[in-house]
Design a protein around this motif. Structure first.
Motif, short mmCIF file in Angstrom:
data_model
loop_
_atom_site.label_atom_id
_atom_site.label_comp_id
_atom_site.label_asym_id
_atom_site.label_seq_id
_atom_site.Cartn_x
_atom_site.Cartn_y
_atom_site.Cartn_z
N VAL A 190 6.43 -7.81 2.41
CA VAL A 190 6.92 -6.72 3.26
C VAL A 190 5.83 -5.65 3.28
O VAL A 190 5.52 -5.05 2.24
CB VAL A 190 8.24 -6.14 2.70
N VAL A 191 5.24 -5.45 4.42
CA VAL A 191 4.09 -4.55 4.50
C VAL A 191 4.57 -3.10 4.62
O VAL A 191 5.39 -2.76 5.48
CB VAL A 191 3.19 -4.88 5.72
N SER A 192 4.05 -2.28 3.72
CA SER A 192 4.48 -0.88 3.68
C SER A 192 3.34 0.00 3.18
O SER A 192 2.65 -0.36 2.22
CB SER A 192 5.68 -0.75 2.73
N GLU A 193 3.16 1.13 3.82
CA GLU A 193 2.15 2.10 3.34
C GLU A 193 2.45 2.51 1.90
O GLU A 193 1.55 2.77 1.11
CB GLU A 193 2.17 3.37 4.22
N ARG A 194 3.74 2.57 1.59
CA ARG A 194 4.15 3.03 0.26
C ARG A 194 3.79 2.05 -0.85
O ARG A 194 3.90 2.37 -2.03
CB ARG A 194 5.66 3.29 0.23
N ALA A 195 3.39 0.84 -0.46
CA ALA A 195 3.05 -0.15 -1.49
C ALA A 195 1.70 0.11 -2.12
O ALA A 195 1.34 -0.50 -3.12
CB ALA A 195 3.08 -1.55 -0.89
N ASN A 196 0.96 1.04 -1.52
CA ASN A 196 -0.35 1.37 -2.07
C ASN A 196 -0.20 2.30 -3.26
O ASN A 196 -0.26 3.51 -3.15
CB ASN A 196 -1.19 2.07 -0.99
N LEU A 197 0.03 1.70 -4.42
CA LEU A 197 0.37 2.52 -5.58
C LEU A 197 -0.85 3.01 -6.35
O LEU A 197 -0.80 4.02 -7.02
CB LEU A 197 1.26 1.73 -6.55
N GLY A 198 -1.93 2.24 -6.25
CA GLY A 198 -3.14 2.62 -7.00
C GLY A 198 -2.85 2.80 -8.49
O GLY A 198 -3.44 3.66 -9.14
#
Ligand SMILES: [Zn+2]
Length: 503
Positions: A190-198
């Motif tokens: 599921v592609v989400s900007e919020r998945a970029n947790l770093g």
């Protein structure tokens, strides 16, 4: 009426009784001499042990919690209680599970992505999987209806389905995951900007909370991961905004790509815990049960710091110990309670009221015969609102199921003279404390309860919740209020009626 003179006292009823009368306006009753055994010194002695560093913050399933259980059992034995967990046992054992991520990565477009950096998932819901090169299919928002079918031409062979997180509105994600599974998805990204947790997810994301074994067999099909746009771009060799724009335009030309490898592995650990129960059998009404509860677990060691949990809920735990002793002293003097009193300290509270849930799901004494639960969770400190007038306790839930309980509680308070603060009993209070401790598990079974509480303070769930910060006089007074209330509920002729059903 004029003040009684000291001489009149000496002549009439003796100094002790007169001095007592002159010194305090509080009432005496048959319970008083036993209530007075609940002393600040005794509570302090127990609390410095229960909330001492040796107990390591009493986290459920850890050595410190087992040590605390042992200590409570010793005190129950010393008081003269009987084992309360059935079959001569003091502990009602239960098992929980906890999952920890071992390793997970995604490879695509010559890049390797790491769990907690560019993607994440629910470690509890994900099952172990190892995939080599696997075709990937972009299915827009993953919603199939009369107007659109983004899976057209996708076939049913094994694939990784990639969908956009946004604008699946109206169609819950679980439905979209199921649709993907029906089209051969072995995993869904599921592609989400919020998945970029770093890496911001940290260790908490790599480990689940404690959960019941029965939850393990729940089906979460298929495995789903929240991935950042970079992952999608690497898979399809196209920039994500371009893919997203095509999906928004309803462009049915499918995008296909490849995931070179996908790995997810976790381990599941069994966590053993227990509730500790001691009972004092009643006399003529012994088949009715009065519960006195507190949770003996706390939150353990965090970032190397022991969280002693002196107030939360060491204070309740030692109050239970002291009340057991007081009731047993009465029993030995021939003044034992008519109803059976069950002293129960539960664990798993901080993990989601798990111990009390286990007890009420697996009751040792019939819930239908359980008259009340008086639950203590934090009664040794003072909150900001009461800095000036510290003589208080919050009373929560007392009027929700029985109209008998508040009058009894207030009459009991004639012995203790606390200000009973009902602020948090308001169903509209945003803190929702009524739902946040163990009594609630009993209330759900329509068992009248009272929750005793001092409110939150600056050391709540912090390393500063230490035994040296407890107000022992106040702790004793609040514990006595619980004791007097329990005494009345256990000894009165009529069982508490259940005549209300408030939230
Ligand atoms: Zn807590």
């Amino acid at each position: 009426m004029k003040k009684q003179s000291m001489l009149a006292c000496l002549l009439a009823v003796g100094t002790a009784a007169c001095a007592q009368k002159a010194a305090t306006p509080l009432k005496r009753s048959a319970a008083t001499s036993y209530a007075e055994t609940i002393t600040p010194a005794k509570l302090k002695k127990h609390l410095f042990i229960v909330a001492g560093d040796e107990m390591e913050g009493r986290e459920t399933g850890k050595a410190g919690q087992y040590k605390a259980a042992k200590y409570i059992i010793e005190q129950f034995k010393a008081a003269g209680l009987q084992p309360g967990a059935g079959n001569g046992e003091w502990e009602q054992p239960f098992t929980l599970l906890q999952d920890t991520l071992n390793q997970s990565s995604i490879q695509a477009g010559g890049k390797t992505f790491t769990f907690g950096q560019e993607y994440y998932g629910s470690v509890k819901e994900l099952t172990n999987q190892q995939l080599g090169a696997t075709p990937a299919f972009f299915a827009g928002f993953g919603v199939v209806n009369d107007a659109m079918d983004p899976y057209k031409g996708a076939g049913s062979s094994e694939k990784i389905v990639v969908i956009a997180d946004t604008e699946g509105k109206g169609t819950p994600l679980t439905d979209r995951l199921r649709t993907a599974a029906n089209h051969g998805a072995v995993a869904v990204f599921v592609v989400s900007e919020r998945a970029n947790l770093g890496g911001r997810g940290g260790s908490r994301m790599r480990r689940t909370g404690l959960y019941w074994p029965m939850m393990k067999n729940m089906e979460y099909i298929p495995n789903s991961y929240f991935v950042s746009p970079e992952v999608a771009s690497a898979i399809f060799g196209k920039q994500w905004p371009e893919l997203l724009a095509a999906a928004k335009a309803g462009n049915t030309t499918p995008a296909t790509g490849q995931v070179s490898a996908l790995a997810f592995s976790k381990g599941t650990e069994e966590i053993k815990s227990s509730n500790v129960l001691g009972i004092l059998p009643g006399t003529d009404l012994k088949d009715e049960y009065v519960f006195l509860t507190a949770h003996y677990d706390h939150i353990g060691v965090i970032d190397g710091k022991i969280h002693n949990g002196a107030d939360d809920d060491g204070s309740g735990t030692v109050a239970i110990i002291a009340m057991a002793d007081a009731f047993m002293k009465a029993k030995k003097a021939g003044k034992g309670p008519r109803r059976t009193v069950v002293f129960m300290t539960v664990s798993g509270e901080e993990k989601g009221l798990l111990g009390s849930q286990y007890y009420t799901d697996h009751p040792i004494y019939p819930l239908a015969q359980t008259v009340t639960d008086l639950n203590i969770d934090m009664i040794g400190r003072i909150d900001d609102e009461h800095r000036q007038d510290t003589n208080y306790v919050y009373i929560i839930g007392d009027d929700k199921l029985s109209s008998d309980l508040r009058p009894i509680s207030e009459a009991a308070n004639a012995h203790t003279g606390l200000k009973l603060d009902y602020k948090y009993n308001d169903p509209n209070d945003p803190n929702r404390f009524y739902y946040r401790s163990d009594h609630y598990m009993f209330a759900q079974h329509k068992i009248p309860i009272i929750f005793y509480f001092n409110g939150v303070h600056e050391d709540y769930h912090r390393a500063g919740d230490k035994p040296e910060k407890i107000h022992y006089n106040l702790l004793a007074k609040r514990a006595k209020l619980v004791f007097y209330t329990a005494w009345e509920v256990a000894n009165r002729q009529d069982r508490l009626k259940v005549d209300r059903n408030e939230k």
